[in-house]
Design a protein around this motif. Sequence first.
Motif, PDB file in Angstrom:
ATOM      1  N   UNK A   1      47.526  17.379 -52.896  1.00 44.45           N
ATOM      2  CA  UNK A   1      46.644  17.770 -51.789  1.00 44.45           C
ATOM      3  C   UNK A   1      45.882  19.097 -51.959  1.00 44.45           C
ATOM      4  N   UNK A   2      46.213  19.934 -52.968  1.00 45.71           N
ATOM      5  CA  UNK A   2      45.683  21.309 -53.002  1.00 45.71           C
ATOM      6  C   UNK A   2      44.161  21.343 -53.080  1.00 45.71           C
ATOM      7  N   UNK A   3      43.574  20.749 -54.138  1.00 44.48           N
ATOM      8  CA  UNK A   3      42.119  20.809 -54.302  1.00 44.48           C
ATOM      9  C   UNK A   3      41.405  20.066 -53.183  1.00 44.48           C
ATOM     10  N   UNK A   4      41.949  18.909 -52.785  1.00 41.07           N
ATOM     11  CA  UNK A   4      41.337  18.142 -51.694  1.00 41.07           C
ATOM     12  C   UNK A   4      41.340  18.952 -50.405  1.00 41.07           C
ATOM     13  N   UNK A   5      42.488  19.519 -50.030  1.00 41.74           N
ATOM     14  CA  UNK A   5      42.568  20.341 -48.816  1.00 41.74           C
ATOM     15  C   UNK A   5      41.606  21.524 -48.877  1.00 41.74           C
ATOM     16  N   UNK A   6      41.547  22.184 -50.030  1.00 44.44           N
ATOM     17  CA  UNK A   6      40.707  23.377 -50.184  1.00 44.44           C
ATOM     18  C   UNK A   6      39.232  23.046 -50.016  1.00 44.44           C
ATOM     19  N   UNK A   7      38.782  21.976 -50.651  1.00 50.88           N
ATOM     20  CA  UNK A   7      37.368  21.595 -50.588  1.00 50.88           C
ATOM     21  C   UNK A   7      36.982  21.162 -49.175  1.00 50.88           C
ATOM     22  N   UNK A   8      37.843  20.398 -48.518  1.00 53.78           N
ATOM     23  CA  UNK A   8      37.547  19.944 -47.157  1.00 53.78           C
ATOM     24  C   UNK A   8      37.459  21.118 -46.189  1.00 53.78           C
ATOM     25  N   UNK A   9      38.448  22.027 -46.253  1.00 52.54           N
ATOM     26  CA  UNK A   9      38.442  23.190 -45.365  1.00 52.54           C
ATOM     27  C   UNK A   9      37.229  24.071 -45.644  1.00 52.54           C
ATOM     28  N   UNK A  10      36.875  24.219 -46.918  1.00 53.01           N
ATOM     29  CA  UNK A  10      35.719  25.024 -47.300  1.00 53.01           C
ATOM     30  C   UNK A  10      34.425  24.422 -46.762  1.00 53.01           C
ATOM     31  N   UNK A  11      34.260  23.114 -46.882  1.00 56.29           N
ATOM     32  CA  UNK A  11      33.042  22.445 -46.406  1.00 56.29           C
ATOM     33  C   UNK A  11      32.871  22.642 -44.900  1.00 56.29           C
ATOM     34  N   UNK A  12      33.964  22.502 -44.155  1.00 57.88           N
ATOM     35  CA  UNK A  12      33.899  22.689 -42.697  1.00 57.88           C
ATOM     36  C   UNK A  12      33.577  24.146 -42.371  1.00 57.88           C
ATOM     37  N   UNK A  13      34.145  25.088 -43.124  1.00 58.18           N
ATOM     38  CA  UNK A  13      33.884  26.511 -42.892  1.00 58.18           C
ATOM     39  C   UNK A  13      32.420  26.857 -43.140  1.00 58.18           C
ATOM     40  N   UNK A  14      31.833  26.286 -44.186  1.00 55.94           N
ATOM     41  CA  UNK A  14      30.414  26.546 -44.483  1.00 55.94           C
ATOM     42  C   UNK A  14      29.542  26.057 -43.338  1.00 55.94           C
ATOM     43  N   UNK A  15      29.786  24.824 -42.869  1.00 57.16           N
ATOM     44  CA  UNK A  15      28.983  24.249 -41.786  1.00 57.16           C
ATOM     45  C   UNK A  15      29.159  25.068 -40.502  1.00 57.16           C
ATOM     46  N   UNK A  16      30.395  25.392 -40.155  1.00 56.91           N
ATOM     47  CA  UNK A  16      30.680  26.099 -38.902  1.00 56.91           C
ATOM     48  C   UNK A  16      30.075  27.504 -38.906  1.00 56.91           C
ATOM     49  N   UNK A  17      30.274  28.240 -39.990  1.00 59.72           N
ATOM     50  CA  UNK A  17      29.728  29.605 -40.058  1.00 59.72           C
ATOM     51  C   UNK A  17      28.208  29.607 -40.054  1.00 59.72           C
ATOM     52  N   UNK A  18      27.607  28.618 -40.713  1.00 55.45           N
ATOM     53  CA  UNK A  18      26.142  28.534 -40.705  1.00 55.45           C
ATOM     54  C   UNK A  18      25.623  28.242 -39.291  1.00 55.45           C
TER      55      UNK A  18
ATOM     56  N   UNK B   1      44.847  10.204 -48.287  1.00 52.63           N
ATOM     57  CA  UNK B   1      46.115  10.131 -49.013  1.00 52.63           C
ATOM     58  C   UNK B   1      47.138   9.190 -48.383  1.00 52.63           C
ATOM     59  N   UNK B   2      46.880   8.758 -47.154  1.00 52.31           N
ATOM     60  CA  UNK B   2      47.758   7.779 -46.531  1.00 52.31           C
ATOM     61  C   UNK B   2      49.147   8.316 -46.270  1.00 52.31           C
ATOM     62  N   UNK B   3      50.156   7.598 -46.775  1.00 53.93           N
ATOM     63  CA  UNK B   3      51.546   7.924 -46.482  1.00 53.93           C
ATOM     64  C   UNK B   3      52.137   9.001 -47.384  1.00 53.93           C
ATOM     65  N   UNK B   4      51.334   9.608 -48.224  1.00 52.41           N
ATOM     66  CA  UNK B   4      51.843  10.647 -49.118  1.00 52.41           C
ATOM     67  C   UNK B   4      52.430  11.790 -48.286  1.00 52.41           C
ATOM     68  N   UNK B   5      53.667  12.152 -48.583  1.00 46.89           N
ATOM     69  CA  UNK B   5      54.354  13.151 -47.769  1.00 46.89           C
ATOM     70  C   UNK B   5      53.679  14.518 -47.826  1.00 46.89           C
ATOM     71  N   UNK B   6      53.103  14.834 -48.966  1.00 45.18           N
ATOM     72  CA  UNK B   6      52.486  16.164 -49.134  1.00 45.18           C
ATOM     73  C   UNK B   6      50.990  16.100 -48.880  1.00 45.18           C
ATOM     74  N   UNK B   7      50.573  15.358 -47.836  1.00 40.15           N
ATOM     75  CA  UNK B   7      49.137  15.184 -47.625  1.00 40.15           C
ATOM     76  C   UNK B   7      48.455  16.443 -47.102  1.00 40.15           C
ATOM     77  N   UNK B   8      49.239  17.420 -46.614  1.00 36.77           N
ATOM     78  CA  UNK B   8      48.652  18.695 -46.207  1.00 36.77           C
ATOM     79  C   UNK B   8      49.660  19.804 -46.462  1.00 36.77           C
ATOM     80  N   UNK B   9      49.153  20.983 -46.872  1.00 36.53           N
ATOM     81  CA  UNK B   9      50.057  22.082 -47.224  1.00 36.53           C
ATOM     82  C   UNK B   9      49.812  23.282 -46.314  1.00 36.53           C
ATOM     83  N   UNK B  10      50.903  23.983 -45.990  1.00 39.17           N
ATOM     84  CA  UNK B  10      50.870  25.104 -45.041  1.00 39.17           C
ATOM     85  C   UNK B  10      49.937  26.250 -45.431  1.00 39.17           C
ATOM     86  N   UNK B  11      49.795  26.602 -46.727  1.00 38.13           N
ATOM     87  CA  UNK B  11      48.921  27.733 -47.080  1.00 38.13           C
ATOM     88  C   UNK B  11      47.472  27.591 -46.598  1.00 38.13           C
ATOM     89  N   UNK B  12      47.035  26.373 -46.252  1.00 39.35           N
ATOM     90  CA  UNK B  12      45.680  26.212 -45.732  1.00 39.35           C
ATOM     91  C   UNK B  12      45.501  26.962 -44.414  1.00 39.35           C
TER      92      UNK B  12
END
Length: 376
Positions: A155-172, A52-63
């Motif tokens: 950022x919502x769907x992008x953040x969610x999918x990225x965090x989910x992918x990392x969680x799947x790999x880490x838990x496995x 997302x580059x310089x987008x101010x809302x590139x990450x959200x706290x609820x993650x």
Amino acid sequence: MHEVLFVSQFSSQWLNTLKPNFKVLPFKERLLCGIGALLGLALSSLISWWVLGDLNAWYIAPMGASSVLLFAVPASPLAQPWNIVVGNSIAAMIGVTCALYMPNLTEAFSVAVALSIILMMSTDSLHPPSGAVAITAVLGGHSVHELGYQFVIYPVLLNSVLLLAIAIIYNRLLGKDYPQVAQVNTRTTDPTPTQRVTIQPQDIQDVLEQQTELLDVSEYDIQKLILAVQEKVNARANVPFTCQEIMSKDVIRLKQTDDIQVALNVFKHMNLMSLPVVNEQDELVGTLALYNVMEWLQRSIDLRGSWENQVKHIMQRQVVTVRPQQPIHDLIPYFVEKSFNYIPVVEGACLVGMVSRSDMIAVLNQHIIYLENKKH
């Protein structure tokens, strides 16, 4: 002095009533949960920033709240992939809509959270951090409002999918089943053999349907807990035989250096489905199933598989074993729930015997006869 002691005890008991009935994990497990959240948030944040580059809302706290569920309690129904992706997307869409059409911020975020809860529960996608996503869409400021409905995608769907992918790999990598499978019996949709004669999944469903409160535990976990409890109950009622008392000592085995064609002839003449594999010191090093040989035959026409000519090249190296002094009730879950045909008995690393399904049936039959005679 007695009054002080009484007040202290009363305070302690009162505080205990406020605590959840929650299992405290060992320090190592707690540390791994924290490390998982650290990696998940750091990596997904960096990737989001890169995309997302310089987008101010590139990450959200609820993650941060989502990471608690994904890495600390991945078995929770609220932490499953459907919940984080769909729940966050629904909340973001409702939050943006309320922000656009309701000028009063207090009314906007209150209605956004309320509607998000209703829709998430209606779509079976309840995810607690999504409530914060809805509020962020309303109170996120100019940078979020400027995005409009694009806020749902990034950022919502992008953040969610990225965090989910990392969680799947880490838990496995930690050996955890995430996301959870739909049912305990992975072979068929039927109940497991133990469930058929005790508490069946339908019984659990019938009881859960009568509940008016949402439980943060899946039906799958309830089934696993009941099966584990049933095993302990069965252990108390079982005959105290050990593996060495019922095992076969004259065990047909393969050497890891045997030619695969030799192994095929053994299967053919002995009418067996699998055999243990040992090394020159008679130590158990693996097991060879008939289907491993059949797969090898299919690959034999491929030049890439031409080097495979010995048993050790195609055998399975992960083997479930038991000790001679181990009680036989420890073996029941493998024969009943996992459909094992036999389990090797090892002393040290050496193969000393084999307990087959027929050995277990013979013991159980003898126990039934004993109980019948006892009645008369």
